[in-house]
Design a protein around this motif. Sequence first.
Motif, PDB file in Angstrom:
ATOM      1  N   LEU A  49       1.294   3.194 -12.389  1.00 46.85           N
ATOM      2  CA  LEU A  49       2.090   3.986 -11.452  1.00 46.85           C
ATOM      3  C   LEU A  49       2.402   3.168 -10.192  1.00 46.85           C
ATOM      4  CD1 LEU A  49       0.291   7.439 -11.864  1.00 46.85           C
ATOM      5  CD2 LEU A  49       2.538   6.754 -12.769  1.00 46.85           C
ATOM      6  N   ALA A  50       1.407   2.411  -9.734  1.00 49.24           N
ATOM      7  CA  ALA A  50       1.619   1.609  -8.526  1.00 49.24           C
ATOM      8  C   ALA A  50       2.649   0.505  -8.779  1.00 49.24           C
ATOM      9  CB  ALA A  50       0.299   1.003  -8.049  1.00 49.24           C
ATOM     10  N   TYR A  51       2.552  -0.173  -9.915  1.00 53.62           N
ATOM     11  CA  TYR A  51       3.532  -1.229 -10.201  1.00 53.62           C
ATOM     12  C   TYR A  51       4.936  -0.643 -10.352  1.00 53.62           C
ATOM     13  CZ  TYR A  51       0.642  -5.382 -10.201  1.00 53.62           C
ATOM     14  OH  TYR A  51      -0.138  -6.439  -9.789  1.00 53.62           O
ATOM     15  N   SER A  52       5.007   0.559 -10.940  1.00 52.59           N
ATOM     16  CA  SER A  52       6.306   1.202 -11.088  1.00 52.59           C
ATOM     17  C   SER A  52       6.908   1.511  -9.707  1.00 52.59           C
ATOM     18  CB  SER A  52       6.117   2.474 -11.912  1.00 52.59           C
ATOM     19  OG  SER A  52       7.300   3.186 -11.977  1.00 52.59           O
ATOM     20  N   GLU A  53       6.049   1.986  -8.807  1.00 55.41           N
ATOM     21  CA  GLU A  53       6.512   2.302  -7.453  1.00 55.41           C
ATOM     22  C   GLU A  53       6.925   1.027  -6.694  1.00 55.41           C
ATOM     23  OE1 GLU A  53       3.999   5.483  -5.933  1.00 55.41           O
ATOM     24  OE2 GLU A  53       4.262   4.561  -3.947  1.00 55.41           O
ATOM     25  N   ALA A  54       6.132  -0.030  -6.868  1.00 55.33           N
ATOM     26  CA  ALA A  54       6.467  -1.298  -6.201  1.00 55.33           C
ATOM     27  C   ALA A  54       7.802  -1.834  -6.718  1.00 55.33           C
ATOM     28  CB  ALA A  54       5.354  -2.321  -6.439  1.00 55.33           C
ATOM     29  N   ALA A  55       8.015  -1.717  -8.031  1.00 56.60           N
ATOM     30  CA  ALA A  55       9.273  -2.184  -8.626  1.00 56.60           C
ATOM     31  C   ALA A  55      10.440  -1.383  -8.073  1.00 56.60           C
ATOM     32  CB  ALA A  55       9.205  -2.072 -10.150  1.00 56.60           C
ATOM     33  N   SER A  56      10.222  -0.080  -7.920  1.00 53.09           N
ATOM     34  CA  SER A  56      11.287   0.766  -7.406  1.00 53.09           C
ATOM     35  C   SER A  56      11.605   0.395  -5.950  1.00 53.09           C
ATOM     36  CB  SER A  56      10.859   2.224  -7.584  1.00 53.09           C
ATOM     37  OG  SER A  56      11.396   3.024  -6.597  1.00 53.09           O
ATOM     38  N   GLU A  57      10.575   0.124  -5.165  1.00 55.47           N
ATOM     39  CA  GLU A  57      10.798  -0.340  -3.784  1.00 55.47           C
ATOM     40  C   GLU A  57      11.627  -1.623  -3.761  1.00 55.47           C
ATOM     41  OE1 GLU A  57       8.053  -0.934  -0.238  1.00 55.47           O
ATOM     42  OE2 GLU A  57       6.721   0.085  -1.633  1.00 55.47           O
ATOM     43  N   MET A  58      11.265  -2.564  -4.649  1.00 51.81           N
ATOM     44  CA  MET A  58      11.995  -3.833  -4.715  1.00 51.81           C
ATOM     45  C   MET A  58      13.440  -3.608  -5.106  1.00 51.81           C
ATOM     46  SD  MET A  58       9.120  -6.232  -6.500  1.00 51.81           S
ATOM     47  CE  MET A  58      10.331  -7.253  -7.310  1.00 51.81           C
ATOM     48  N   ALA A  59      13.648  -2.729  -6.081  1.00 55.39           N
ATOM     49  CA  ALA A  59      15.007  -2.465  -6.556  1.00 55.39           C
ATOM     50  C   ALA A  59      15.848  -1.866  -5.444  1.00 55.39           C
ATOM     51  CB  ALA A  59      14.964  -1.527  -7.763  1.00 55.39           C
ATOM     52  N   HIS A  60      15.276  -0.935  -4.669  1.00 55.06           N
ATOM     53  CA  HIS A  60      16.026  -0.318  -3.579  1.00 55.06           C
ATOM     54  C   HIS A  60      16.336  -1.312  -2.471  1.00 55.06           C
ATOM     55  CE1 HIS A  60      14.799   3.567  -5.452  1.00 55.06           C
ATOM     56  NE2 HIS A  60      16.058   3.815  -5.129  1.00 55.06           N
ATOM     57  N   ARG A  61      15.378  -2.179  -2.174  1.00 56.81           N
ATOM     58  CA  ARG A  61      15.637  -3.234  -1.195  1.00 56.81           C
ATOM     59  C   ARG A  61      16.784  -4.114  -1.628  1.00 56.81           C
ATOM     60  NH1 ARG A  61      10.191  -6.075   0.906  1.00 56.81           N
ATOM     61  NH2 ARG A  61       9.368  -4.340   2.103  1.00 56.81           N
ATOM     62  N   GLY A  62      16.736  -4.481  -2.920  1.00 58.30           N
ATOM     63  CA  GLY A  62      17.787  -5.343  -3.474  1.00 58.30           C
ATOM     64  C   GLY A  62      19.133  -4.689  -3.322  1.00 58.30           C
ATOM     65  N   ALA A  63      19.183  -3.393  -3.650  1.00 65.82           N
ATOM     66  CA  ALA A  63      20.435  -2.659  -3.549  1.00 65.82           C
ATOM     67  C   ALA A  63      20.911  -2.633  -2.104  1.00 65.82           C
ATOM     68  CB  ALA A  63      20.250  -1.229  -4.067  1.00 65.82           C
ATOM     69  N   GLY A  64      19.958  -2.475  -1.174  1.00 72.32           N
ATOM     70  CA  GLY A  64      20.294  -2.485   0.256  1.00 72.32           C
ATOM     71  C   GLY A  64      20.894  -3.813   0.666  1.00 72.32           C
ATOM     72  N   ALA A  65      20.298  -4.876   0.176  1.00 69.26           N
ATOM     73  CA  ALA A  65      20.774  -6.217   0.525  1.00 69.26           C
ATOM     74  C   ALA A  65      22.200  -6.431   0.039  1.00 69.26           C
ATOM     75  CB  ALA A  65      19.841  -7.267  -0.071  1.00 69.26           C
ATOM     76  N   VAL A  66      22.495  -5.916  -1.165  1.00 65.29           N
ATOM     77  CA  VAL A  66      23.843  -6.073  -1.725  1.00 65.29           C
ATOM     78  C   VAL A  66      24.855  -5.322  -0.867  1.00 65.29           C
ATOM     79  CG1 VAL A  66      25.303  -5.495  -3.706  1.00 65.29           C
ATOM     80  CG2 VAL A  66      23.071  -6.533  -4.074  1.00 65.29           C
ATOM     81  N   GLN A  67      24.478  -4.105  -0.461  1.00 66.97           N
ATOM     82  CA  GLN A  67      25.394  -3.315   0.379  1.00 66.97           C
ATOM     83  C   GLN A  67      25.646  -4.047   1.696  1.00 66.97           C
ATOM     84  OE1 GLN A  67      23.420   0.416   0.640  1.00 66.97           O
ATOM     85  NE2 GLN A  67      23.849   0.917  -1.481  1.00 66.97           N
TER      86      GLN A  67
END
Length: 256
Positions: free
Chosen positions: A238-256
Motif C-alpha cells: 500500500l505504501a509503495y502504491s501511494e508513493a508511486a501515485s505521489e510520483m505520478a502526480h508530481r510528474g504530471a505537475g511538471a509537465v503542466q
Amino acid sequence: MTIANQKGGVGKTTSSVNLAASLAMHGAQVLVVDLDPQGNASTALGIDHHAEVPSIYDVLIEDMPLAEIVVPAPEIPNLFCAPATLNLAGAEIELVSKVARESRLQRALEAYNKEKFDYVLIDCPPSLGLLTVNALVGGDELLIPIQCEYYALEGLGQLIRTVDLVKAHLNPTLSVSTILLTMYDARTRLAAQVAEDVRNHFGDVVLSTVIPRSVRVSEAPSYGQSVMTYDPGSSGALAYSEAASEMAHRGAGAVQ
Ligand code: ADP
Ligand code: MG
C-alpha cells in the motif's frame, strides 16, 4: 529516473522494483534497468539472469542494443526489465578504457525506443563508480532512498557532490527530484528523528509517503515477485502504491 545511494541495503532495489510494479499496474509502460551486478532487481521481477543471458553488460561493453536484452516481467503486464548478470562486476573496470565511458547507458537509452515507456527506472549498485555515474548521466531525475536508521545521512554529502559534478560536466538536466524514506519503524523514536532531519534538510523533495518496515516486502523477492503481486494488501504494498501515485502526480505537475 535513477535510483541511487552508495550505501548498501537502503532499499534501492526494493523501491525500484515496487515503484515500477505499482506504476505498471496503474497502466504505465515501465522499464527497469538493473545496473547492479548482483542482479537483485532482475531476481525480484522473476527474470532469469544467469551468466549466458544477454544483459546490460553486453549493452555497456559490447554495444548491444537495449532492444536485444529487454524482456517482459512475467507477473505484470506493461513492466519490462533490462537484466544484470554477474559479469557486470567486471564492467566497472572494463569501462575505464572505453570511449565515452560515462555516457554509454545514456547513448543506449537514446538509441532505444524510449517513447514506448512512460517511466524508466535505473537501479544502481552500492557505489559511486562508473556504473552509478552511467546511471546519473542516463537519467533526468534522481531518486534517493534513505533508510530511517542511524548513519542514514552519512555519505549523502558525497552523493550530492557526485551529482553536482555530473550536472556540471555530463548531464545538465539531472536533478535530485525525489527522496523516499524507507524501512520506517514507527515503534522507534530514532526513525521519527531521522525522518524529521531528512525533511528539514531536503524539504519538498521528500515524498510524504513513508515506506514502513514490513516482512512481506523482504519476503517477496524470494518468490520472484514484487510485494505488489505477492501481497497487495500488505502495508508495504500500500505504501509503495501511494508513493508511486505521489510520483505520478508530481510528474504530471511538471509537465503542466
Ligand atoms: P539496496 O538495493 O539499497 O541494497 P535492498 O532494496 O536490497 O537495498 O534492501 C535491503 C534489504 O532490506 C533486502 O533484504 C530487502 O528485502 C530489505 N528491505 C527493503 N525494504 C524493506 C522494507 N520496507 N521492510 C522490510 N525489509 C525491507
Ligand atoms: Mg540493490
